[in-house]
Design a protein around this motif. Structure first.
Motif, short mmCIF file in Angstrom:
data_model
loop_
_atom_site.label_atom_id
_atom_site.label_comp_id
_atom_site.label_asym_id
_atom_site.label_seq_id
_atom_site.Cartn_x
_atom_site.Cartn_y
_atom_site.Cartn_z
N GLU A 168 -2.52 17.01 14.02
CA GLU A 168 -1.86 15.97 13.22
C GLU A 168 -1.71 14.67 14.01
OE1 GLU A 168 1.60 15.45 9.83
OE2 GLU A 168 1.56 17.30 11.03
N GLN A 169 -1.54 14.79 15.32
CA GLN A 169 -1.49 13.59 16.15
C GLN A 169 -2.84 12.85 16.11
OE1 GLN A 169 0.22 14.25 20.17
NE2 GLN A 169 0.99 16.17 19.34
N ILE A 170 -3.93 13.60 16.14
CA ILE A 170 -5.26 12.99 16.03
C ILE A 170 -5.41 12.26 14.70
CG2 ILE A 170 -7.73 13.48 15.82
CD1 ILE A 170 -7.27 15.84 17.79
N ALA A 171 -4.99 12.94 13.62
CA ALA A 171 -5.06 12.32 12.29
C ALA A 171 -4.20 11.06 12.25
CB ALA A 171 -4.62 13.32 11.23
N GLY A 172 -3.04 11.10 12.89
CA GLY A 172 -2.16 9.93 12.94
C GLY A 172 -2.78 8.78 13.70
N LEU A 173 -3.38 9.07 14.84
CA LEU A 173 -4.03 8.03 15.64
C LEU A 173 -5.14 7.34 14.85
CD1 LEU A 173 -4.60 6.61 18.40
CD2 LEU A 173 -6.15 8.52 18.89
N LEU A 174 -5.85 8.11 14.03
CA LEU A 174 -7.05 7.59 13.37
C LEU A 174 -6.83 7.16 11.92
CD1 LEU A 174 -9.62 10.21 14.73
CD2 LEU A 174 -9.16 7.91 15.62
N HIS A 175 -5.61 7.24 11.42
CA HIS A 175 -5.41 7.04 9.98
C HIS A 175 -5.75 5.62 9.52
CE1 HIS A 175 -1.66 5.03 11.13
NE2 HIS A 175 -1.51 4.65 9.88
N ASP A 176 -5.68 4.63 10.42
CA ASP A 176 -5.96 3.24 10.05
C ASP A 176 -7.27 2.72 10.65
OD1 ASP A 176 -3.92 2.68 8.33
OD2 ASP A 176 -2.70 1.53 9.75
N VAL A 177 -8.11 3.61 11.16
CA VAL A 177 -9.26 3.18 11.95
C VAL A 177 -10.27 2.38 11.11
CG1 VAL A 177 -10.75 5.22 11.64
CG2 VAL A 177 -10.74 4.00 13.83
N SER A 178 -10.26 2.56 9.79
CA SER A 178 -11.19 1.83 8.95
C SER A 178 -10.62 0.54 8.39
CB SER A 178 -11.63 2.72 7.78
OG SER A 178 -10.51 3.12 6.99
N HIS A 179 -9.47 0.12 8.88
CA HIS A 179 -8.89 -1.14 8.39
C HIS A 179 -9.83 -2.29 8.71
CE1 HIS A 179 -5.24 -1.77 6.19
NE2 HIS A 179 -4.66 -0.74 6.78
N THR A 180 -9.98 -3.16 7.75
CA THR A 180 -10.84 -4.33 7.90
C THR A 180 -10.13 -5.43 8.65
OG1 THR A 180 -10.00 -5.26 5.85
CG2 THR A 180 -11.94 -3.82 5.68
N ALA A 181 -10.88 -6.45 9.01
CA ALA A 181 -10.26 -7.66 9.52
C ALA A 181 -9.24 -8.16 8.50
CB ALA A 181 -11.32 -8.73 9.78
N PHE A 182 -8.14 -8.69 9.00
CA PHE A 182 -7.05 -9.22 8.17
C PHE A 182 -6.39 -8.15 7.29
CE2 PHE A 182 -10.02 -12.93 8.59
CZ PHE A 182 -9.26 -13.62 9.51
N SER A 183 -6.60 -6.89 7.62
CA SER A 183 -5.91 -5.77 6.96
C SER A 183 -5.89 -5.92 5.44
CB SER A 183 -4.50 -5.63 7.54
OG SER A 183 -4.56 -5.19 8.88
N HIS A 184 -4.69 -6.02 4.86
CA HIS A 184 -4.57 -5.95 3.39
C HIS A 184 -4.99 -7.24 2.68
CE1 HIS A 184 -2.96 -1.94 3.15
NE2 HIS A 184 -2.05 -2.21 4.07
N VAL A 185 -5.37 -8.29 3.41
CA VAL A 185 -5.92 -9.47 2.75
C VAL A 185 -7.18 -9.08 1.96
CG1 VAL A 185 -6.99 -11.74 3.10
CG2 VAL A 185 -4.96 -11.10 4.41
N ILE A 186 -7.94 -8.14 2.51
CA ILE A 186 -9.17 -7.71 1.85
C ILE A 186 -8.88 -7.07 0.49
CG2 ILE A 186 -11.20 -6.21 2.05
CD1 ILE A 186 -11.17 -8.71 3.90
N ASP A 187 -7.70 -6.44 0.36
CA ASP A 187 -7.34 -5.88 -0.93
C ASP A 187 -7.19 -6.97 -1.98
OD1 ASP A 187 -7.18 -3.10 -0.19
OD2 ASP A 187 -5.35 -3.58 0.89
N ASP A 188 -6.72 -8.14 -1.55
CA ASP A 188 -6.62 -9.27 -2.47
C ASP A 188 -8.01 -9.81 -2.80
OD1 ASP A 188 -4.56 -11.25 -3.71
OD2 ASP A 188 -6.05 -12.56 -2.79
N VAL A 189 -8.88 -9.86 -1.81
CA VAL A 189 -10.25 -10.34 -2.02
C VAL A 189 -10.96 -9.50 -3.07
CG1 VAL A 189 -12.52 -10.62 -0.95
CG2 VAL A 189 -10.45 -11.29 0.30
N PHE A 190 -10.83 -8.18 -2.97
CA PHE A 190 -11.52 -7.27 -3.88
C PHE A 190 -10.64 -6.80 -5.04
CE2 PHE A 190 -14.04 -6.19 0.14
CZ PHE A 190 -15.02 -7.11 -0.18
N GLN A 191 -9.43 -7.40 -5.14
CA GLN A 191 -8.51 -7.09 -6.24
C GLN A 191 -8.20 -5.60 -6.33
OE1 GLN A 191 -10.36 -8.96 -9.69
NE2 GLN A 191 -9.51 -10.95 -9.14
N MET A 192 -7.84 -5.03 -5.19
CA MET A 192 -7.47 -3.62 -5.10
C MET A 192 -5.97 -3.50 -5.38
SD MET A 192 -10.47 -2.45 -4.24
CE MET A 192 -10.16 -0.77 -3.74
N VAL A 193 -5.63 -3.10 -6.59
CA VAL A 193 -4.23 -3.07 -7.03
C VAL A 193 -3.39 -2.16 -6.14
CG1 VAL A 193 -2.68 -2.48 -8.93
CG2 VAL A 193 -4.87 -3.60 -9.40
#
Length: 325
Positions: free
Chosen positions: A69-94
């Protein structure tokens, strides 16, 4: 490997965690800011996804979670894009979950599967079903290591809470009961609830923060339309992506507006605003251990009920932002 964290102190980690932390995949997160574009309007808003990822791992460790579970915790955000949740606004991810939707594909093409295999772990078994990791993730409004760490980490960095009160909450305010993170007292639940809503309302909905999100989202949309960048480019670090955007004179000029945002951006009102912004509703209702049983804090505390009602109202109304030229 010995690591030192501002919230959880020093820890010696196992070789698999050591190698994962040193990997290019996790090191990239040093260049991805947790607050999206906020660091561009306020340099003090500078917590990174790397700090948060190590923090989630360490909190799970502190609460007795398994190495897996520690491994899963370390890696849970590894696919975050540049500018994190700004990309959700770009792609309109509700649901603000773009990084979650690309997670499995991103990991499969990274250095992570080989590292895990070297130590006898399978990325398929560890990383693609968070429901098995009850400390790492829980649906809102429950507590989980992810939600707790970003609240505490941001609150320390941005002056919402002092280090000693955070340390006391970590040491005495949290426990694990029936596989779920709970508060040990009503007072601890009230303290965290107050801090969480300060994070959501006073930081996430701060006019400067929203202006940074709006402007960088606009620039990224334009860059994608111009084919200056592709979807692959958003997996760069913040600074790497900014360097690409600055290759366009027009986009560079737009980004320069961020440096004067403090002088030009303020809270507006329903009759005087440049733009209105709402974000995903985020509520919290910690479970509290009372007489050997757990119960939601809202059923035990009028303070928690009132804080939630006030915060929910603020989130529903959204923020009015006034921008001068």
């Amino acid at each position: 490997m010995k690591i030192n964290d501002r919230l959880y102190g020093e820890a010696d980690v196992e070789p698999v965690l050591d190698e994962l932390i040193r990997s290019g995949s996790v090191q990239r997160l040093k260049g991805v800011h947790q607050g999206g574009a906020s660091f561009l309007v306020n340099p003090g808003w500078n917590v990174t996804r790397y700090e948060h990822s190590l923090g989630v791992m360490l909190l799970i460790r502190k609460l007795g979670g398994s190495l897996e579970e520690q491994i899963a915790g370390l890696l849970h955000d590894v696919s975050h894009t540049a500018f994190s949740h700004v990309i959700d606004d770009v792609f309109q991810m509700v649901n603000e979950d773009y990084h979650e939707q690309i997670f499995s594909g991103w990991v499969r093409h990274s250095d992570i599967p080989d590292i895990l295999h070297t130590y006898g772990f399978s990325h398929e078994k560890l990383l693609y079903d968070d429901s098995k990791w009850t400390l790492l993730e829980q649906p809102a409004p429950a507590l989980c290591a992810d939600r707790i760490d970003y609240t505490l980490r941001d609150s320390l960095a941005y002056g919402f809470a002092e280090k000693d009160e955070i340390a006391e909450f970590i040491e005495t305010g949290l426990t694990v009961f029936e596989g779920e993170i709970c508060c040990t007292s009503i007072s601890a639940a009230e303290w965290f609830t107050r801090l969480y809503y300060r994070e959501v309302v006073d930081f996430f909905m701060h006019p400067l923060n929203l202006y940074g999100l709006k402007l960088v989202s606009k620039v990224l949309k334009q860059a994608l339309e111009m084919r200056l960048i592709t979807k692959d480019d958003i997996l760069k670090t913040d600074d790497e992506l900014i360097a690409v955007l600055n290759e366009s004179h027009g986009l560079k000029g737009e980004l320069k507006k961020l440096s004067t945002a403090k002088q030009r951006v303020k809270q507006g009102g329903p009759n005087d605003f440049t733009f209105h912004q709402t974000l995903k509703t985020r509520l919290i209702d910690p479970q509290v251990i009372q007489n050997g049983r757990k119960a939601p804090a809202s059923s035990l505390s009028e303070n928690v009920r009132q804080m939630t009602e006030t915060a929910a109202d603020a989130m529903e109304k959204g923020a009015y932002v006034k921008v001068s030229q």
